[in-house]
Design a protein around this motif. Structure first.
Motif, PDB file in Angstrom:
ATOM      1  N   THR A  51       0.820  -1.223   0.000  1.00 17.84           N
ATOM      2  CA  THR A  51       0.000   0.000   0.000  1.00 17.84           C
ATOM      3  C   THR A  51       0.851   1.269   0.000  1.00 17.84           C
ATOM      4  OG1 THR A  51      -0.156  -0.065   2.430  1.00 17.84           O
ATOM      5  CG2 THR A  51      -1.923  -1.133   1.198  1.00 17.84           C
ATOM      6  N   ARG A  52       2.070   1.183  -0.488  1.00 20.83           N
ATOM      7  CA  ARG A  52       2.980   2.333  -0.394  1.00 20.83           C
ATOM      8  C   ARG A  52       2.489   3.576  -1.132  1.00 20.83           C
ATOM      9  NH1 ARG A  52       5.563  -1.168  -3.790  1.00 20.83           N
ATOM     10  NH2 ARG A  52       5.958  -0.402  -5.892  1.00 20.83           N
ATOM     11  N   ALA A  53       1.661   3.425  -2.136  1.00 22.18           N
ATOM     12  CA  ALA A  53       1.188   4.582  -2.899  1.00 22.18           C
ATOM     13  C   ALA A  53      -0.199   5.046  -2.454  1.00 22.18           C
ATOM     14  CB  ALA A  53       1.168   4.246  -4.384  1.00 22.18           C
ATOM     15  N   LEU A  54      -0.659   4.543  -1.299  1.00 26.47           N
ATOM     16  CA  LEU A  54      -2.015   4.859  -0.849  1.00 26.47           C
ATOM     17  C   LEU A  54      -2.004   5.792   0.357  1.00 26.47           C
ATOM     18  CD1 LEU A  54      -3.660   1.306  -1.047  1.00 26.47           C
ATOM     19  CD2 LEU A  54      -3.539   3.071  -2.812  1.00 26.47           C
ATOM     20  N   SER A  55      -3.021   6.630   0.429  1.00 23.32           N
ATOM     21  CA  SER A  55      -3.175   7.510   1.581  1.00 23.32           C
ATOM     22  C   SER A  55      -3.753   6.722   2.754  1.00 23.32           C
ATOM     23  CB  SER A  55      -4.127   8.660   1.236  1.00 23.32           C
ATOM     24  OG  SER A  55      -5.446   8.158   1.066  1.00 23.32           O
ATOM     25  N   GLY A  56      -3.713   7.301   3.929  1.00 19.19           N
ATOM     26  CA  GLY A  56      -4.291   6.657   5.112  1.00 19.19           C
ATOM     27  C   GLY A  56      -5.766   6.371   4.935  1.00 19.19           C
ATOM     28  N   ARG A  57      -6.488   7.260   4.292  1.00 24.54           N
ATOM     29  CA  ARG A  57      -7.925   7.083   4.066  1.00 24.54           C
ATOM     30  C   ARG A  57      -8.194   5.904   3.133  1.00 24.54           C
ATOM     31  NH1 ARG A  57     -12.302   5.671   4.493  1.00 24.54           N
ATOM     32  NH2 ARG A  57     -14.147   6.693   3.714  1.00 24.54           N
ATOM     33  N   VAL A  58      -7.404   5.766   2.102  1.00 25.36           N
ATOM     34  CA  VAL A  58      -7.582   4.657   1.160  1.00 25.36           C
ATOM     35  C   VAL A  58      -7.209   3.336   1.832  1.00 25.36           C
ATOM     36  CG1 VAL A  58      -6.847   3.696  -1.057  1.00 25.36           C
ATOM     37  CG2 VAL A  58      -7.277   6.143  -0.846  1.00 25.36           C
ATOM     38  N   ILE A  59      -6.182   3.349   2.674  1.00 23.04           N
ATOM     39  CA  ILE A  59      -5.818   2.137   3.426  1.00 23.04           C
ATOM     40  C   ILE A  59      -6.962   1.748   4.365  1.00 23.04           C
ATOM     41  CG2 ILE A  59      -4.242   1.193   5.157  1.00 23.04           C
ATOM     42  CD1 ILE A  59      -2.049   2.991   3.858  1.00 23.04           C
ATOM     43  N   GLU A  60      -7.563   2.722   5.022  1.00 18.55           N
ATOM     44  CA  GLU A  60      -8.719   2.450   5.880  1.00 18.55           C
ATOM     45  C   GLU A  60      -9.831   1.779   5.082  1.00 18.55           C
ATOM     46  OE1 GLU A  60     -12.156   4.762   8.494  1.00 18.55           O
ATOM     47  OE2 GLU A  60     -10.730   5.925   7.306  1.00 18.55           O
ATOM     48  N   GLN A  61     -10.121   2.281   3.893  1.00 15.37           N
ATOM     49  CA  GLN A  61     -11.174   1.705   3.062  1.00 15.37           C
ATOM     50  C   GLN A  61     -10.823   0.283   2.638  1.00 15.37           C
ATOM     51  OE1 GLN A  61     -14.252   3.085   2.425  1.00 15.37           O
ATOM     52  NE2 GLN A  61     -14.617   0.993   1.776  1.00 15.37           N
ATOM     53  N   LEU A  62      -9.560   0.051   2.338  1.00 17.45           N
ATOM     54  CA  LEU A  62      -9.102  -1.297   1.971  1.00 17.45           C
ATOM     55  C   LEU A  62      -9.342  -2.282   3.113  1.00 17.45           C
ATOM     56  CD1 LEU A  62      -7.372  -2.962  -0.186  1.00 17.45           C
ATOM     57  CD2 LEU A  62      -5.497  -2.522   1.393  1.00 17.45           C
ATOM     58  N   VAL A  63      -8.992  -1.878   4.329  1.00 19.13           N
ATOM     59  CA  VAL A  63      -9.217  -2.732   5.502  1.00 19.13           C
ATOM     60  C   VAL A  63     -10.713  -2.969   5.689  1.00 19.13           C
ATOM     61  CG1 VAL A  63      -8.970  -2.903   8.010  1.00 19.13           C
ATOM     62  CG2 VAL A  63      -7.068  -2.040   6.631  1.00 19.13           C
ATOM     63  N   ASN A  64     -11.511  -1.932   5.553  1.00 17.04           N
ATOM     64  CA  ASN A  64     -12.962  -2.082   5.695  1.00 17.04           C
ATOM     65  C   ASN A  64     -13.537  -3.012   4.631  1.00 17.04           C
ATOM     66  OD1 ASN A  64     -13.197  -0.470   7.970  1.00 17.04           O
ATOM     67  ND2 ASN A  64     -13.524   1.389   6.786  1.00 17.04           N
ATOM     68  N   ASP A  65     -13.006  -2.941   3.419  1.00 20.10           N
ATOM     69  CA  ASP A  65     -13.450  -3.852   2.358  1.00 20.10           C
ATOM     70  C   ASP A  65     -13.118  -5.297   2.713  1.00 20.10           C
ATOM     71  OD1 ASP A  65     -14.399  -1.702   0.923  1.00 20.10           O
ATOM     72  OD2 ASP A  65     -12.762  -1.697  -0.543  1.00 20.10           O
ATOM     73  N   ALA A  66     -11.913  -5.544   3.235  1.00 21.63           N
ATOM     74  CA  ALA A  66     -11.519  -6.896   3.637  1.00 21.63           C
ATOM     75  C   ALA A  66     -12.435  -7.415   4.745  1.00 21.63           C
ATOM     76  CB  ALA A  66     -10.063  -6.918   4.094  1.00 21.63           C
ATOM     77  N   ILE A  67     -12.779  -6.554   5.689  1.00 22.39           N
ATOM     78  CA  ILE A  67     -13.694  -6.939   6.771  1.00 22.39           C
ATOM     79  C   ILE A  67     -15.062  -7.263   6.202  1.00 22.39           C
ATOM     80  CG2 ILE A  67     -14.908  -6.079   8.810  1.00 22.39           C
ATOM     81  CD1 ILE A  67     -12.295  -4.481   9.447  1.00 22.39           C
ATOM     82  N   THR A  68     -15.517  -6.488   5.241  1.00 22.26           N
ATOM     83  CA  THR A  68     -16.811  -6.740   4.607  1.00 22.26           C
ATOM     84  C   THR A  68     -16.814  -8.083   3.893  1.00 22.26           C
ATOM     85  OG1 THR A  68     -17.214  -4.371   4.352  1.00 22.26           O
ATOM     86  CG2 THR A  68     -18.489  -5.852   2.942  1.00 22.26           C
ATOM     87  N   TYR A  69     -15.725  -8.402   3.189  1.00 22.75           N
ATOM     88  CA  TYR A  69     -15.633  -9.708   2.529  1.00 22.75           C
ATOM     89  C   TYR A  69     -15.695 -10.836   3.557  1.00 22.75           C
ATOM     90  CZ  TYR A  69     -14.562  -7.627  -1.990  1.00 22.75           C
ATOM     91  OH  TYR A  69     -14.628  -6.921  -3.169  1.00 22.75           O
TER      92      TYR A  69
END
Length: 75
Positions: free
Chosen positions: A37-55
């Motif tokens: 996630t080196r090219a991602l902002s903190g907000r986008v990383i948060e959304q990625l984690v939330n997506d994984a939790i949703t899955y």
């Protein structure tokens, strides 16, 4: 401009959003995620984690996050 988080801070961001979630992976995978996630902002990383939790919720009805949930979230 706000700079993107460095590796250390990306690990902390991911760990923070997973703090109340059971995970089926170790700290090595957190480091892998932070590197990926080196090219991602903190907000986008948060959304990625939330997506994984949703899955995870969609799969089992439980919040038990696996590596495969993150792979789905990246896609």
């Amino acid at each position: 401009d706000i700079p993107l988080p460095d590796l250390k801070h990306r690990v902390k961001i991911i760990a923070y959003y997973l703090r109340n979630v059971l995970c089926q992976f170790d700290d090595h995978f957190l480091l892998y995620l932070a590197k990926k996630t080196r090219a991602l902002s903190g907000r986008v990383i948060e959304q990625l984690v939330n997506d994984a939790i949703t899955y995870a919720l969609d799969r089992d009805g439980l919040v038990f996050v696996r590596k495969s949930d993150f792979e789905l979230a990246f896609n």
